[in-house]
Design an enzyme around this catalytic site. Sequence first.
Site, PDB file in Angstrom:
ATOM      1  N   ASN A  64     -21.298  86.034  14.699  1.00  0.00           N
ATOM      2  CA  ASN A  64     -21.700  85.551  13.170  1.00  0.00           C
ATOM      3  C   ASN A  64     -21.233  84.177  13.105  1.00  0.00           C
ATOM      4  O   ASN A  64     -20.492  83.774  13.240  1.00  0.00           O
ATOM      5  CB  ASN A  64     -20.446  86.591  12.378  1.00  0.00           C
ATOM      6  N   GLY A  65     -22.983  83.498  12.644  1.00  0.00           N
ATOM      7  CA  GLY A  65     -23.038  82.583  12.353  1.00  0.00           C
ATOM      8  C   GLY A  65     -24.084  81.688  13.073  1.00  0.00           C
ATOM      9  O   GLY A  65     -25.069  82.070  13.478  1.00  0.00           O
ATOM     10  N   HIS A  96     -47.640  74.365 -21.286  1.00  0.00           N
ATOM     11  CA  HIS A  96     -47.230  72.922 -20.761  1.00  0.00           C
ATOM     12  C   HIS A  96     -48.251  72.959 -19.464  1.00  0.00           C
ATOM     13  O   HIS A  96     -47.637  72.358 -18.560  1.00  0.00           O
ATOM     14  CB  HIS A  96     -46.375  72.570 -21.041  1.00  0.00           C
ATOM     15  N   GLU A 156     -36.718  89.496  -5.597  1.00  0.00           N
ATOM     16  CA  GLU A 156     -35.857  90.255  -4.357  1.00  0.00           C
ATOM     17  C   GLU A 156     -35.656  91.929  -4.254  1.00  0.00           C
ATOM     18  O   GLU A 156     -35.997  91.543  -2.868  1.00  0.00           O
ATOM     19  CB  GLU A 156     -34.262  89.439  -4.188  1.00  0.00           C
ATOM     20  N   GLU A 169     -32.559  85.286 -14.175  1.00  0.00           N
ATOM     21  CA  GLU A 169     -32.326  86.421 -13.381  1.00  0.00           C
ATOM     22  C   GLU A 169     -32.820  87.262 -13.503  1.00  0.00           C
ATOM     23  O   GLU A 169     -33.484  88.429 -12.263  1.00  0.00           O
ATOM     24  CB  GLU A 169     -30.739  86.635 -13.517  1.00  0.00           C
ATOM     25  N   CYS A 171     -25.449  89.151   9.459  1.00  0.00           N
ATOM     26  CA  CYS A 171     -24.423  89.021  10.559  1.00  0.00           C
ATOM     27  C   CYS A 171     -22.904  90.516   9.979  1.00  0.00           C
ATOM     28  O   CYS A 171     -22.565  89.295   9.607  1.00  0.00           O
ATOM     29  CB  CYS A 171     -24.541  88.661  11.780  1.00  0.00           C
ATOM     30  N   LYS A 217     -34.635  89.252  -9.512  1.00  0.00           N
ATOM     31  CA  LYS A 217     -33.887  90.688  -9.821  1.00  0.00           C
ATOM     32  C   LYS A 217     -35.620  91.522  -8.702  1.00  0.00           C
ATOM     33  O   LYS A 217     -35.426  91.838  -7.983  1.00  0.00           O
ATOM     34  CB  LYS A 217     -33.832  91.626 -10.142  1.00  0.00           C
TER      35      LYS A 217
HETATM   36  C1  F6R Z   1     -29.527  87.752  -6.093  1.00  0.00           C
HETATM   37  C2  F6R Z   1     -27.971  87.319  -4.868  1.00  0.00           C
HETATM   38  C3  F6R Z   1     -27.829  86.320  -4.454  1.00  0.00           C
HETATM   39  C4  F6R Z   1     -26.357  85.725  -4.295  1.00  0.00           C
HETATM   40  C5  F6R Z   1     -26.720  84.134  -3.486  1.00  0.00           C
HETATM   41  C6  F6R Z   1     -25.337  83.549  -3.542  1.00  0.00           C
HETATM   42  O1  F6R Z   1     -29.469  89.021  -5.906  1.00  0.00           O
HETATM   43  O2  F6R Z   1     -27.217  88.052  -4.823  1.00  0.00           O
HETATM   44  O3  F6R Z   1     -28.825  85.211  -4.739  1.00  0.00           O
HETATM   45  O4  F6R Z   1     -26.196  85.272  -5.711  1.00  0.00           O
HETATM   46  O5  F6R Z   1     -26.805  84.330  -2.431  1.00  0.00           O
HETATM   47  O6  F6R Z   1     -23.990  84.026  -3.192  1.00  0.00           O
HETATM   48  P1  F6R Z   1     -22.830  83.999  -3.543  1.00  0.00           P
HETATM   49  O7  F6R Z   1     -22.558  84.395  -4.851  1.00  0.00           O
HETATM   50  O8  F6R Z   1     -22.025  85.244  -2.727  1.00  0.00           O
HETATM   51  O9  F6R Z   1     -22.542  82.825  -2.691  1.00  0.00           O
END
Ligand code: F6R
Length: 612
Positions: free
Chosen positions: A100-101, A510, A494, A487, A2, A491
Amino acid sequence: MCGIVGYIGNKKAVPVLVNGLHCLEYRGYDSAGIAVLENNKIVVKKDKGRVANLDNMPGINDLEASIGIAHTRWATHGKPSMENSHPHMDNSNQFAVVHNGIIENYNELRAFLTEKGYHFLSQTDTEVIPNLIHYHYTKGVDCEDTFLGAIHAAVNDLKGSYALEVISNLFPDRVVVVRKDSPLVLGKGKEENYVASDIPAVLAYTKDFYLLEDNEYAVVYQDHVQFYDSNLVEHVKEVKVIEWDATAAEKNGYEDFMLKEIHEQPMAIRETIKNRLNLGEKCLFKDLAITKEYLQSLNKIYIVACGTAMHAGLVGKDAIEKLCKIPVEVDIASEFRYRDPIIDEKTLCIYISQSGETADTLAALKLAKRKGAKTLAVTNVIGSSITREADYTVYTYAGPEIAVASTKAYTSQVVLLTVLAVYFAELLGSYEEAKLEELKTEISGLPAKLETVLEEEKTLKDIAEKIYTEHDMYFLGRGSDYHVAMEGSLKVKEISYIHSEAYASGELKHGTIALIENGITVIGVLTNPELTPKSISNIQEVVSRGAKTLVVTNQDLANVSFDYVVRIPETNSLISPILSVVPLQLLAYYISKTKGLDVDKPRNLAKSVTVE
Ligand code: F6R
């Protein structure tokens, strides 16, 4: 999770609010709305869907109001719908709130208010807040400013996290805001003031900001702001001048923020190492008061983070262990905070967070503080919550990262951790000086080598166009190549919604190799010459089972045949992830594009995860 914006001033509020929401859409994009005070009445315009729905919503551009609040939502309580969109009003339509929260005790508050005769139109946790404010306002509060007093009384009833903005037609000259565990900044203009979840949302209008603290209230008028602590004792607050360039948060001709940010990586790394790493001199972290004696007293370092930031931590671990000879454990913040880790004053806990607002990372930091450890934050956002909690902060200078999928923040985090490891090693004298100097030379050469990797963009686009219909992909690597594989896999998942897994190459056989069948795509990262023969054997194992293979490597693999090979420059294996991750970022980007998806705003996600 948010985004909120607020405005009070001498111009039309609607364009400021809607522009601000467009900048904050990375924080959530399930629904959007505004509330303004028009002719002494609160007018709300909202709907489910993207902020763009507000651009030409019937009647919205006719609103002349110069005070208002706005919200873009990432749904937690209640599905995306018009009713669940913010702003929410109390039953008398006198108070409008954006939030927000998460309000954890909203069920009890809802029951309490229902008993008092209030009714609810939405399934949200937020709707209790305007009604609670109304309840306290009509009951009477012991405060000269009855609007602020009613909000304070309502906030005292809340459990959870919140950044709140409130307007009322009874008090048409002010916006009242308060925060706890959710970010909020105020932008100071001339005869006008702004409120936002983050700085870039209003950076086009001002560079002067007040960074609100937890449990701090601000009553925002057109020409001044009054600040109060949690007991409503007034105090004065200093303005912070933010030197960011407003255009840094624009696309500058790129189709998407993600692509722009991938291309900004050479610059982000230059900025992050600037003034910290100079060849022929010792590394320097000006504001980091860490001594040799303190480092010598450590028996363990924890690196704690979430998602991509945690993947950066895995690479950082290798550098710290190798150069400083201090054992490092890397953990996911949401696990760390609940597993009673063994921490004491001999532990240094490093927390990595691009946004500096991630709820689990912040909670994990507070835990380590309670257990007596020193905490060091690595973040990209100046003045973010993590910087206020940690004992020490070191910034990555990647510039605003807007795309939900993190790219330049990751490479900047890895480079920063490596420079930090060199700095610690120089203080400790734990690694041969000549070798450290060689590593520093390699680090300085990274931006130029990154430019070379970016030249492979067209190749990656072509490969993406061939494999974008896949349902499963496997990423393999050993050592830090495995961490890059993790990583790359994240990518792809997501932003292109393709199922993918990362495996340490030797682990595949395994169990998981059972999934390899004709035509499946396997992506190997091979950058460490010592491990390459082993990794090649592992990839051959999947080739014999019919897999298509893409290999990212810095070596001459002329004798082996893979379907696609992307060649990257050689460098020290401690920092090779900074180069080898880039083809994987580009691959994920172009798969997503070819599938016609919204790269910058993937489904179900938000940039800043401020809930557990
Ligand atoms: C993936 C991505 C997330 C953030 C994670 C931590 O592309 O961006 O996995 O790395 O949500 O976010 P921060 O670094 O803002 O704590």
